[in-house]
Every structure is written in C-alpha cells, then in structure tokens.
Design a protein around this motif. Sequence first.
Motif, PDB file in Angstrom:
ATOM      1  N   MET A 108       0.877  -1.178   0.000  1.00 25.36           N
ATOM      2  CA  MET A 108       0.000   0.000   0.000  1.00 25.36           C
ATOM      3  C   MET A 108       0.915   1.228   0.000  1.00 25.36           C
ATOM      4  SD  MET A 108      -2.739   1.568   2.787  1.00 25.36           S
ATOM      5  CE  MET A 108      -3.805   0.155   2.909  1.00 25.36           C
ATOM      6  N   LEU A 109       0.874   1.979  -1.101  1.00 20.41           N
ATOM      7  CA  LEU A 109       1.737   3.147  -1.244  1.00 20.41           C
ATOM      8  C   LEU A 109       0.920   4.423  -1.362  1.00 20.41           C
ATOM      9  CD1 LEU A 109       4.329   1.828  -3.881  1.00 20.41           C
ATOM     10  CD2 LEU A 109       4.480   1.734  -1.383  1.00 20.41           C
ATOM     11  N   TRP A 110       1.592   5.541  -1.161  1.00 19.56           N
ATOM     12  CA  TRP A 110       1.031   6.864  -1.361  1.00 19.56           C
ATOM     13  C   TRP A 110       1.457   7.348  -2.733  1.00 19.56           C
ATOM     14  CZ3 TRP A 110      -2.622   9.847   0.136  1.00 19.56           C
ATOM     15  CH2 TRP A 110      -2.580  11.218  -0.107  1.00 19.56           C
ATOM     16  N   GLN A 111       0.504   7.539  -3.656  1.00 15.94           N
ATOM     17  CA  GLN A 111       0.737   8.105  -4.991  1.00 15.94           C
ATOM     18  C   GLN A 111       1.841   7.365  -5.760  1.00 15.94           C
ATOM     19  OE1 GLN A 111      -1.297  10.555  -6.046  1.00 15.94           O
ATOM     20  NE2 GLN A 111      -2.088  11.478  -4.176  1.00 15.94           N
ATOM     21  N   HIS A 112       1.924   6.045  -5.619  1.00 13.44           N
ATOM     22  CA  HIS A 112       2.894   5.184  -6.315  1.00 13.44           C
ATOM     23  C   HIS A 112       4.348   5.426  -5.915  1.00 13.44           C
ATOM     24  CE1 HIS A 112      -0.039   3.330  -8.889  1.00 13.44           C
ATOM     25  NE2 HIS A 112      -0.483   4.511  -9.262  1.00 13.44           N
ATOM     26  N   ASN A 113       4.580   6.085  -4.813  1.00 15.86           N
ATOM     27  CA  ASN A 113       5.952   6.355  -4.396  1.00 15.86           C
ATOM     28  C   ASN A 113       6.453   5.193  -3.535  1.00 15.86           C
ATOM     29  OD1 ASN A 113       8.365   7.259  -3.350  1.00 15.86           O
ATOM     30  ND2 ASN A 113       7.622   9.338  -2.980  1.00 15.86           N
ATOM     31  N   PRO A 114       7.429   4.415  -4.039  1.00 17.31           N
ATOM     32  CA  PRO A 114       7.908   3.263  -3.268  1.00 17.31           C
ATOM     33  C   PRO A 114       8.594   3.649  -1.959  1.00 17.31           C
ATOM     34  CG  PRO A 114       9.235   3.573  -5.242  1.00 17.31           C
ATOM     35  CD  PRO A 114       8.101   4.545  -5.335  1.00 17.31           C
ATOM     36  N   ALA A 115       8.945   4.909  -1.814  1.00 24.07           N
ATOM     37  CA  ALA A 115       9.558   5.380  -0.569  1.00 24.07           C
ATOM     38  C   ALA A 115       8.503   5.791   0.469  1.00 24.07           C
ATOM     39  CB  ALA A 115      10.494   6.559  -0.856  1.00 24.07           C
ATOM     40  N   GLU A 116       7.201   5.694   0.088  1.00 25.98           N
ATOM     41  CA  GLU A 116       6.145   6.132   1.000  1.00 25.98           C
ATOM     42  C   GLU A 116       5.041   5.088   1.182  1.00 25.98           C
ATOM     43  OE1 GLU A 116       6.250  10.911   0.929  1.00 25.98           O
ATOM     44  OE2 GLU A 116       5.069  10.006  -0.674  1.00 25.98           O
ATOM     45  N   PRO A 117       5.387   3.957   1.840  1.00 26.95           N
ATOM     46  CA  PRO A 117       4.327   3.034   2.219  1.00 26.95           C
ATOM     47  C   PRO A 117       3.489   3.691   3.315  1.00 26.95           C
ATOM     48  CG  PRO A 117       6.435   2.280   3.076  1.00 26.95           C
ATOM     49  CD  PRO A 117       6.711   3.504   2.242  1.00 26.95           C
ATOM     50  N   ILE A 118       2.158   3.519   3.238  1.00 32.29           N
ATOM     51  CA  ILE A 118       1.290   4.212   4.201  1.00 32.29           C
ATOM     52  C   ILE A 118       0.375   3.271   4.967  1.00 32.29           C
ATOM     53  CG2 ILE A 118       1.286   6.419   2.992  1.00 32.29           C
ATOM     54  CD1 ILE A 118      -1.473   5.604   1.842  1.00 32.29           C
ATOM     55  N   GLY A 119       0.453   1.996   4.666  1.00 30.27           N
ATOM     56  CA  GLY A 119      -0.418   1.056   5.357  1.00 30.27           C
ATOM     57  C   GLY A 119      -0.195  -0.353   4.875  1.00 30.27           C
ATOM     58  N   ILE A 120      -1.191  -1.194   5.174  1.00 29.80           N
ATOM     59  CA  ILE A 120      -1.105  -2.619   4.861  1.00 29.80           C
ATOM     60  C   ILE A 120      -2.416  -3.065   4.242  1.00 29.80           C
ATOM     61  CG2 ILE A 120      -0.878  -4.917   5.871  1.00 29.80           C
ATOM     62  CD1 ILE A 120       1.260  -3.831   7.522  1.00 29.80           C
ATOM     63  N   ILE A 158      -9.290  12.820  -1.331  1.00 28.75           N
ATOM     64  CA  ILE A 158      -8.694  11.667  -2.011  1.00 28.75           C
ATOM     65  C   ILE A 158      -9.783  10.611  -2.121  1.00 28.75           C
ATOM     66  CG2 ILE A 158      -7.066   9.739  -1.750  1.00 28.75           C
ATOM     67  CD1 ILE A 158      -5.578  12.179  -2.446  1.00 28.75           C
ATOM     68  N   ASP A 159      -9.973  10.093  -3.333  1.00 30.93           N
ATOM     69  CA  ASP A 159     -10.991   9.056  -3.502  1.00 30.93           C
ATOM     70  C   ASP A 159     -10.594   8.017  -4.536  1.00 30.93           C
ATOM     71  OD1 ASP A 159     -11.213  10.504  -5.809  1.00 30.93           O
ATOM     72  OD2 ASP A 159     -13.328  10.967  -5.588  1.00 30.93           O
ATOM     73  N   GLY A 160      -9.311   7.943  -4.844  1.00 31.20           N
ATOM     74  CA  GLY A 160      -8.886   7.028  -5.896  1.00 31.20           C
ATOM     75  C   GLY A 160      -7.898   5.981  -5.448  1.00 31.20           C
ATOM     76  N   LEU A 161      -7.944   4.865  -6.161  1.00 28.03           N
ATOM     77  CA  LEU A 161      -6.962   3.800  -6.013  1.00 28.03           C
ATOM     78  C   LEU A 161      -6.298   3.607  -7.369  1.00 28.03           C
ATOM     79  CD1 LEU A 161      -8.903   1.052  -4.019  1.00 28.03           C
ATOM     80  CD2 LEU A 161      -7.000   2.448  -3.216  1.00 28.03           C
ATOM     81  N   SER A 162      -5.058   3.182  -7.356  1.00 24.31           N
ATOM     82  CA  SER A 162      -4.329   2.920  -8.578  1.00 24.31           C
ATOM     83  C   SER A 162      -3.438   1.716  -8.354  1.00 24.31           C
ATOM     84  CB  SER A 162      -3.483   4.139  -8.940  1.00 24.31           C
ATOM     85  OG  SER A 162      -2.728   3.899 -10.096  1.00 24.31           O
ATOM     86  N   SER A 202      -2.002   1.858  -4.731  1.00 23.61           N
ATOM     87  CA  SER A 202      -1.760   3.173  -4.115  1.00 23.61           C
ATOM     88  C   SER A 202      -3.050   3.957  -3.927  1.00 23.61           C
ATOM     89  CB  SER A 202      -0.854   4.019  -5.027  1.00 23.61           C
ATOM     90  OG  SER A 202       0.468   3.568  -4.989  1.00 23.61           O
ATOM     91  N   LEU A 203      -3.051   4.797  -2.923  1.00 20.45           N
ATOM     92  CA  LEU A 203      -4.073   5.836  -2.807  1.00 20.45           C
ATOM     93  C   LEU A 203      -3.599   6.992  -3.675  1.00 20.45           C
ATOM     94  CD1 LEU A 203      -4.658   5.652   1.001  1.00 20.45           C
ATOM     95  CD2 LEU A 203      -6.365   5.213  -0.750  1.00 20.45           C
ATOM     96  N   VAL A 204      -4.505   7.498  -4.535  1.00 18.87           N
ATOM     97  CA  VAL A 204      -4.123   8.531  -5.495  1.00 18.87           C
ATOM     98  C   VAL A 204      -5.171   9.634  -5.578  1.00 18.87           C
ATOM     99  CG1 VAL A 204      -2.737   6.966  -6.907  1.00 18.87           C
ATOM    100  CG2 VAL A 204      -5.152   7.298  -7.448  1.00 18.87           C
ATOM    101  N   THR A 205      -4.751  10.751  -6.133  1.00 15.83           N
ATOM    102  CA  THR A 205      -5.630  11.894  -6.331  1.00 15.83           C
ATOM    103  C   THR A 205      -6.485  11.739  -7.575  1.00 15.83           C
ATOM    104  OG1 THR A 205      -3.898  13.254  -5.331  1.00 15.83           O
ATOM    105  CG2 THR A 205      -5.668  14.408  -6.493  1.00 15.83           C
TER     106      THR A 205
END
Length: 184
Positions: free
Chosen positions: A64-76, A112-116, A143-146
């Motif tokens: 589970m990433l933030w905006q596809h950034n592999p340096a920013e996992p935000i959950g499980i 925020i209401d998107g998944l990618s 990822s959660l995305v805009t």
Amino acid sequence: MLMDTGLEQKFCRFDSEIELKEGAVIEGYASLFGACDQGGDIVAKGAYGKSLDTLASDGRRVKMLWQHNPAEPIGIWDEVREDGKGLFVKGRLLDTVGKGREAAALIEAGAIDGLSIGYRTKKASKNDKGQRLLQELELWEVSLVTFPMLPSARVGAKGESPESDAFREMAAAIRDARRDLARE
C-alpha cells in the motif's frame, strides 16, 4: 525523486463512499473488470489470479503506497482478492506513519478518492477497437491517489461539477505525457 520501477499503473476510484472504520480501515475496488479506462485498456476477469497465488505462496503482500511512491508506504492491505466485479482491497492506514495520518484526513475530507494499481503486463491482446485487453498482470502495489484513470468506478460524489471532469482530463494528459517521455 521517484524511482522508475518500470511498472505500469491503472487508476480506479472507490465505487462507494470511503469510510474510515476503526480509525483507519479502508476498502474498495482497485480495478474493475471489463471497464475501458482513459488509456484504452480493459482488464479481463482473472487477470490477477496467478499473481495473487504467487504472492500468497511466497508469503508476500501487495504493498500500500502513497501516490505510487515506493519510498512512501502508508499502510497494509489485509485482503486483496478478485471477485466477479474486479480487484477488491481492504486494508489499514498506519497512524504511526505521517503520510498514513495525512491520507486518513484527506479521505475523511473527500479530497482523495482514488486507487491505482502498479503492475507489469504478462499477457495482453488488442480488440477490434484497438483497446488493449489485459489478460494476465503481475500486481506489485495498490496506491491511494488523487486522480484515478477509470472514471466509472468512483466515489458517490455530491454535486460534481464540469470543472472536475476538466481536472481529470488534465491529469490524464499529464500522465500520458510523462509516460511518453519515459519511453524515449
């Protein structure tokens, strides 16, 4: 700076209201079968099956990433499965991670209401309309995305305006241009 992982990405809005349950539990569809996205791709039923089986047998999870950034996992993601509708995900935002707290606040506010999905195409074909039918995908992350790419799978929005369509089109154009630059 984002690392180029070579992964493709597909965006999908949550198809119902996002609720943060028990503080930070989220769920929704990260991909819908049979729906043509703004990139002209259609995911076939069963496209994730082999990948999900391999992940399970290897004891690994979809990230589970933030905006596809592999340096920013935000959950499980506690649950990632295919059903008749698409790729369903359910997971927990981590409140011990700064971006996880931010994501929870942005979801709760409706910003925020998107998944990618981040994936590699293993098997695809073209249909008579020139659309790519994705038949087997290697799933890496959700990822959660805009800005999601699949407009038909969305949060039940209150009073959408024509401006929101313009923003989605602009985001798609930027994404396409960035993809084209990466290929050069």
